[in-house]
Design a protein around this motif. Structure first.
Motif, PDB file in Angstrom:
ATOM      1  N   GLU A 473      16.628   7.263 -14.763  1.00  0.00           N
ATOM      2  CA  GLU A 473      16.775   7.323 -13.305  1.00  0.00           C
ATOM      3  C   GLU A 473      17.984   8.172 -12.901  1.00  0.00           C
ATOM      4  OE1 GLU A 473      14.688   6.464 -11.008  1.00  0.00           O
ATOM      5  OE2 GLU A 473      13.362   5.907 -12.651  1.00  0.00           O
ATOM      6  N   ALA A 474      19.076   7.994 -13.648  1.00  0.00           N
ATOM      7  CA  ALA A 474      20.282   8.759 -13.331  1.00  0.00           C
ATOM      8  C   ALA A 474      20.023  10.256 -13.500  1.00  0.00           C
ATOM      9  CB  ALA A 474      21.441   8.326 -14.226  1.00  0.00           C
ATOM     10  N   ALA A 475      19.305  10.603 -14.575  1.00  0.00           N
ATOM     11  CA  ALA A 475      19.022  12.022 -14.822  1.00  0.00           C
ATOM     12  C   ALA A 475      18.196  12.604 -13.686  1.00  0.00           C
ATOM     13  CB  ALA A 475      18.292  12.178 -16.152  1.00  0.00           C
ATOM     14  N   LEU A 476      17.187  11.856 -13.246  1.00  0.00           N
ATOM     15  CA  LEU A 476      16.351  12.339 -12.137  1.00  0.00           C
ATOM     16  C   LEU A 476      17.184  12.462 -10.866  1.00  0.00           C
ATOM     17  CD1 LEU A 476      13.088  10.340 -12.821  1.00  0.00           C
ATOM     18  CD2 LEU A 476      13.262  12.823 -12.640  1.00  0.00           C
ATOM     19  N   ARG A 490      21.117  26.762 -11.734  1.00  0.00           N
ATOM     20  CA  ARG A 490      19.909  26.530 -12.526  1.00  0.00           C
ATOM     21  C   ARG A 490      20.065  25.215 -13.287  1.00  0.00           C
ATOM     22  NH1 ARG A 490      17.728  31.901 -15.117  1.00  0.00           N
ATOM     23  NH2 ARG A 490      15.916  30.552 -15.200  1.00  0.00           N
ATOM     24  N   LEU A 491      18.914  24.603 -13.562  1.00  0.00           N
ATOM     25  CA  LEU A 491      18.942  23.260 -14.135  1.00  0.00           C
ATOM     26  C   LEU A 491      18.154  23.198 -15.437  1.00  0.00           C
ATOM     27  CD1 LEU A 491      18.237  21.364 -10.837  1.00  0.00           C
ATOM     28  CD2 LEU A 491      20.366  21.313 -12.092  1.00  0.00           C
ATOM     29  N   LEU A 492      18.603  22.303 -16.305  1.00  0.00           N
ATOM     30  CA  LEU A 492      17.881  22.035 -17.539  1.00  0.00           C
ATOM     31  C   LEU A 492      18.033  20.538 -17.785  1.00  0.00           C
ATOM     32  CD1 LEU A 492      16.423  23.262 -19.974  1.00  0.00           C
ATOM     33  CD2 LEU A 492      18.616  23.498 -21.071  1.00  0.00           C
ATOM     34  N   ALA A 493      16.899  19.838 -17.915  1.00  0.00           N
ATOM     35  CA  ALA A 493      16.977  18.385 -17.978  1.00  0.00           C
ATOM     36  C   ALA A 493      16.587  17.853 -19.347  1.00  0.00           C
ATOM     37  CB  ALA A 493      16.087  17.769 -16.905  1.00  0.00           C
ATOM     38  N   ARG A 494      17.128  16.700 -19.674  1.00  0.00           N
ATOM     39  CA  ARG A 494      16.725  15.949 -20.865  1.00  0.00           C
ATOM     40  C   ARG A 494      15.757  14.881 -20.390  1.00  0.00           C
ATOM     41  NH1 ARG A 494      20.973  11.875 -23.836  1.00  0.00           N
ATOM     42  NH2 ARG A 494      19.510  10.705 -25.138  1.00  0.00           N
ATOM     43  N   ALA A 495      14.506  14.986 -20.812  1.00  0.00           N
ATOM     44  CA  ALA A 495      13.514  13.992 -20.395  1.00  0.00           C
ATOM     45  C   ALA A 495      13.409  12.925 -21.468  1.00  0.00           C
ATOM     46  CB  ALA A 495      12.174  14.655 -20.160  1.00  0.00           C
ATOM     47  N   PHE A 502       6.852  14.477 -16.490  1.00  0.00           N
ATOM     48  CA  PHE A 502       5.955  14.853 -15.387  1.00  0.00           C
ATOM     49  C   PHE A 502       6.745  15.141 -14.117  1.00  0.00           C
ATOM     50  CE2 PHE A 502       2.196  12.349 -17.297  1.00  0.00           C
ATOM     51  CZ  PHE A 502       1.689  13.507 -17.878  1.00  0.00           C
ATOM     52  N   GLU A 503       7.728  14.287 -13.853  1.00  0.00           N
ATOM     53  CA  GLU A 503       8.539  14.463 -12.641  1.00  0.00           C
ATOM     54  C   GLU A 503       9.224  15.834 -12.647  1.00  0.00           C
ATOM     55  OE1 GLU A 503       9.239  12.131 -10.135  1.00  0.00           O
ATOM     56  OE2 GLU A 503       7.819  10.668 -10.968  1.00  0.00           O
ATOM     57  N   TYR A 504       9.723  16.206 -13.826  1.00  0.00           N
ATOM     58  CA  TYR A 504      10.427  17.489 -13.906  1.00  0.00           C
ATOM     59  C   TYR A 504       9.457  18.649 -13.743  1.00  0.00           C
ATOM     60  CZ  TYR A 504      14.523  14.915 -15.375  1.00  0.00           C
ATOM     61  OH  TYR A 504      15.576  14.051 -15.402  1.00  0.00           O
ATOM     62  N   GLY A 508       9.552  21.556 -11.002  1.00  0.00           N
ATOM     63  CA  GLY A 508       9.758  22.922 -11.491  1.00  0.00           C
ATOM     64  C   GLY A 508      11.052  23.084 -12.257  1.00  0.00           C
ATOM     65  N   VAL A 509      11.567  21.973 -12.798  1.00  0.00           N
ATOM     66  CA  VAL A 509      12.801  22.039 -13.583  1.00  0.00           C
ATOM     67  C   VAL A 509      12.442  21.977 -15.067  1.00  0.00           C
ATOM     68  CG1 VAL A 509      14.897  20.786 -14.184  1.00  0.00           C
ATOM     69  CG2 VAL A 509      14.195  20.966 -11.800  1.00  0.00           C
ATOM     70  N   PRO A 510      12.864  22.959 -15.851  1.00  0.00           N
ATOM     71  CA  PRO A 510      12.564  22.884 -17.277  1.00  0.00           C
ATOM     72  C   PRO A 510      13.212  21.656 -17.905  1.00  0.00           C
ATOM     73  CG  PRO A 510      14.037  24.727 -16.798  1.00  0.00           C
ATOM     74  CD  PRO A 510      13.621  24.158 -15.488  1.00  0.00           C
ATOM     75  N   ALA A 511      12.412  20.920 -18.677  1.00  0.00           N
ATOM     76  CA  ALA A 511      12.933  19.698 -19.286  1.00  0.00           C
ATOM     77  C   ALA A 511      12.571  19.659 -20.762  1.00  0.00           C
ATOM     78  CB  ALA A 511      12.356  18.472 -18.578  1.00  0.00           C
ATOM     79  N   VAL A 512      13.468  19.083 -21.543  1.00  0.00           N
ATOM     80  CA  VAL A 512      13.248  18.934 -22.978  1.00  0.00           C
ATOM     81  C   VAL A 512      13.079  17.458 -23.277  1.00  0.00           C
ATOM     82  CG1 VAL A 512      14.252  19.274 -25.240  1.00  0.00           C
ATOM     83  CG2 VAL A 512      14.647  20.967 -23.459  1.00  0.00           C
TER      84      VAL A 512
END
Lengths: 596, 192
Positions: A473-476, A490-495, A502-504, A508-512
């Motif tokens: 939740e914090a990451a989102l 620009r953003l890069l997320a840890r999923a 799916f949310e990322y 449209g945020v690239p997530a790993v």
């Protein structure tokens, strides 16, 4: 004070501030003047909503204390040491020159020596609250003029101590001289104690408190820390603001700096506002109405004299005319310490004189916001045309911010570091911070879901924010916040898994996905153990990854429709299995006639 | 009749390239041209053969643009050949998907033109070194166009490179417009 009395007072103060300040801000007059006028309006000479302005002034002085703490947090010991010349050189010249000039003028106007001297001492003081708050509001503190202002204000805080002593001597009660050395020794010992404790005790203590992970406890502790140090300082006869400032300096290098800043900031703002309101309330409008020309004339005279003196003493130190002007105007008012000094002098000077002096001080305070406004409108444009702009203030913003410095963020940050790209790292786990600092990495303690923290970490200038926190939740939340407020970042997320991945995709945020890479490594290793050629094993894993990532994007639109998602996922799983079987068969078969 | 041109661009260090970057920029926006940067699409060398085949099927002309590495193409372009030109698609039974298409190479070399001759440093002419590609085209039913060669890519002066880029653009534009140069006939002449 009755309970409902307190409630009523709080209502009056809050309402006065909330109504007046936005109006003044909108008119471009600044918040300080807004508070001061609000004070006049609700005070004994206005609507009479508050009858005892004195008590609240004492309480509101903590606003100044918190302000100095925050200023200290911005200055680590080495930067403070670099300021020693302006503090002691510029500061002492300014104080002595003002005392001498005012006293000489007083004598020339046929005033008694005592009155002239006391007036000189009081008028030599400038208002830390007004000066720093006005400069901070206009972002001028980091400029050379701002630094000079700050240095002189700091010296004045120190100078109050000997001046009070002098007043005590003048009042004739010189019995205190015998105890002077003891008091001085106490003061020095207290400062020494503060430095030692600040170096060795505060950080572990802060870490301990931060470990509770209860934000309000940390906030409470921050306040307790500042007020406690202020109280200790007062107990040995030193200025509370000075103590808070020292505490701030000692914590300026710590990993909790950002967090402390953010926690103290709102309290500082409110209390400082209250302080200005209290000053506004204490303006003796009656005296002003009876003898407007005397009060106004004296106030204008004092302000004009201070401006000239400040400008003249500043020029040799800071050659820039822009800076000298800013410095002279910022410190042109008479400060709150004058009230204290005049209070002490009231023991041997007649009451009307003291009242007149106090009225002059309060009036001079009203003038600063107006002068700063005039400076901004008329002087700066002319000077800007005449002189080249001073060098930009250097900020140490890194191109990449990594939020979350656990097992994930550390690797990201280290790889980037290896490629020569510096990262600003934020984490909310004090143990983690402590650990990585021991290994020589720099990380800040703080909650990256807070907009102000992201901003202070440089999110509006950085190129990339890597959201590597563990909590889904914090990451989102961080990602949404950053997208909303920093469109260029620009953003890069840890999923964590498919659900948040799916949310990322949707955003449209690239997530790993955090376990995908390592799980595929494990699958590859398993295939090799089972006799697959290493390259074949690698190809199968790579095939899986590519297909799975494509499916993630394809399925994202159905993510809220559980049934549909299960259906398409089952189909996709079957397809993927077929694909992998085909790949494996193709890789193992020697008879397919191809070259591979 | 306009033709659709697929340019497979293969340069492992595009950032450091000069000649190929200029040449690529010259043709990127020509109508009918699809530019595919292989090292950008497959940093892991794991080529998606199906996807590449679909792309090739949508075009009429296949161009390899690359620097010459060890008298050959860079490794990823070779991998592309190995992975995409499959039995049953490019050659063999049912392998007719490339029939009637045209193939061309646009390459840069490190040495001067004078090296590529018998007795020169490279000992072979460019046409000789490119025989495997000529045969690849032939084997897959494509007609092979003469290569567009830019020699001494590291040493070439800016004005000369610019002129070369203009020539490259004109050639690709002409091909896309359906005005094809004469194909190489080495193999058909030998077969006779």
């Amino acid at each position: 004070m009755h309970d409902h009395g307190f409630l009523q007072q709080a209502l009056v103060y809050l309402a006065a501030g909330v109504i007046t300040v936005p109006i003044f801000k909108r008119l471009g007059l600044g918040s300080v003047l807004g508070y001061l006028v609000a004070g006049v309006a609700i005070g004994p000479w206005g609507l009479r909503l508050i009858s005892e302005p004195g008590t609240v002034l004492q309480f509101a002085e903590f606003g100044v204390v918190l302000l100095l703490f925050l200023v200290g947090l911005e200055l680590n010991p080495s930067r403070l040491w670099a300021l020693r010349r302006p503090i002691f050189g510029l500061g002492s010249v300014q104080v002595l020159a003002t005392i001498a000039a005012v006293a000489a003028l007083g004598l020339a106007l046929d005033q008694p020596l005592a009155v002239s001297l006391v007036a000189g001492m009081g008028f030599a003081m400038s208002s830390t609250a007004i000066g720093l708050a006005t400069l901070a509001e206009k972002n001028l503190l980091p400029t050379p003029g701002g630094q000079a202002s700050f240095s002189v204000l700091l010296f004045q805080d120190l100078a109050v101590i000997p001046l009070m002593l002098l007043l005590a001597l003048m009042s004739g009660k010189s019995g205190a001289t015998a105890f002077d050395w003891v008091a001085a020794a106490k003061a020095v010992a207290m400062i020494g104690l503060l430095v030692v404790a600040g170096r060795h005790l505060l950080r572990p203590l802060l870490r301990f408190v931060a470990n509770t992970e209860l934000r309000e406890v940390f906030v409470g502790f921050s306040l307790l820390l500042v007020l406690g140090i202020a109280a200790l300082m007062q107990a040995v006869g030193l200025s509370m603001a000075l103590g808070a400032f020292l505490a701030g300096v000692l914590l300026a290098d710590s990993e909790y700096r950002h967090e402390l800043e953010l926690d103290i900031e709102p309290f500082k703002g409110l209390l400082l506002g209250l302080f200005f309101i209290a000053v506004g309330m204490s303006v003796d409008v009656g005296l002003f109405l009876h003898t407007p020309l005397v009060v106004l004339g004296l106030a204008l005279g004092v302000v004009a004299l201070k401006i000239v003196l400040l400008y003249v003493v500043a020029r040799p130190f800071y050659c820039g005319r822009t800076d000298a002007t800013l410095f002279a105007l910022g410190l042109s008012q008479v400060g709150e310490f004058a009230f204290v000094l005049f209070g002490a002098a009231s023991q041997f000077l007649p009451r009307p004189t003291i009242d007149l002096l106090n009225a002059v001080v309060a009036t001079s305070m009203l003038s600063t916001p107006l002068l700063m406004l005039a400076h901004e409108r008329f002087v700066v444009p002319r000077l800007a045309r005449a002189a080249p702009r001073p060098a930009d203030v250097i900020s140490e913003n890194n191109p990449v911010i990594v939020a979350g410095f656990g097992r994930f963020g550390q690797i990201v940050s280290r790889v980037l570091g290896g490629a020569g790209i510096a990262t600003t790292v934020i984490d909310h786990d004090p143990n983690q911070i402590d650990m990585v600092r021991r290994f020589g990495s720099k990380a800040y303690y703080g909650d990256a879901t807070r907009l102000d923290l992201l901003r202070s970490a440089g999110a509006d200038k950085a190129a990339l924010l890597v959201v590597a926190v563990d909590d889904v939740e914090a990451a989102l939340a961080i990602t949404r916040l950053a997208r909303q407020h920093f469109p260029r970042l620009r953003l890069l997320a840890r999923a964590h898994g498919r659900t948040d991945a799916f949310e990322y995709v949707e955003m449209g945020v690239p997530a790993v996905r955090e376990t995908l890479g390592s799980a595929l490594d494990a699958a590859q290793a398993a295939l090799r153990v089972l006799g697959f050629h290493p390259h074949s094993a690698w190809r199968i894993a790579a095939q899986f990854r590519r297909r799975d990532e494509a499916l993630l994007v394809e399925h994202a639109p159905h993510r809220h429709d559980q049934k549909k998602l299960i259906a398409v996922s089952q189909q996709a799983r079957a397809d993927l299995n077929a694909l992998l079987r085909e790949e494996a068969a193709r890789l193992r078969s020697a008879e397919d006639g191809g070259w591979r | 009749m306009p033709l659709r041109v697929l340019v497979l661009y293969a340069h492992p260090s595009h950032d450091r390239s000069r000649a190929n970057r200029v040449l690529r920029a010259a043709i990127e926006d020509v109508a009918g041209v699809t530019l595919r940067d292989l090292y950008d699409a497959y940093p892991d060398f794991f080529i998606d053969a199906r996807r590449e085949q679909r792309l090739v099927e949508e075009h009429d002309v296949l161009v390899f643009q690359h620097p010459m590495y060890w008298y050959n193409v860079p490794a990823l372009l070779k991998e592309w050949q190995d992975a995409v030109l499959e039995l049953g698609w490019a050659y063999g039974e049912g392998g007719d998907k490339l029939h009637g298409k045209h193939f061309m190479q646009a390459l840069t070399t490190g040495a001067h033109a004078s090296s590529y001759r018998h007795g020169g440093h490279a000992h072979f002419e460019i046409a000789e070194l490119l025989r495997p590609f000529e045969q690849m085209a032939y084997y897959c039913g494509m007609r092979c166009l003469p290569p567009f060669v830019t020699h001494a890519a590291r040493l070439i002066e800016d004005p000369a490179l610019e002129a070369q880029a203009v020539r490259y653009r004109e050639l690709i534009a002409a091909i896309a417009a359906g005005r094809l140069p004469a194909a190489i006939e080495t193999i058909s002449s030998r077969a006779e």
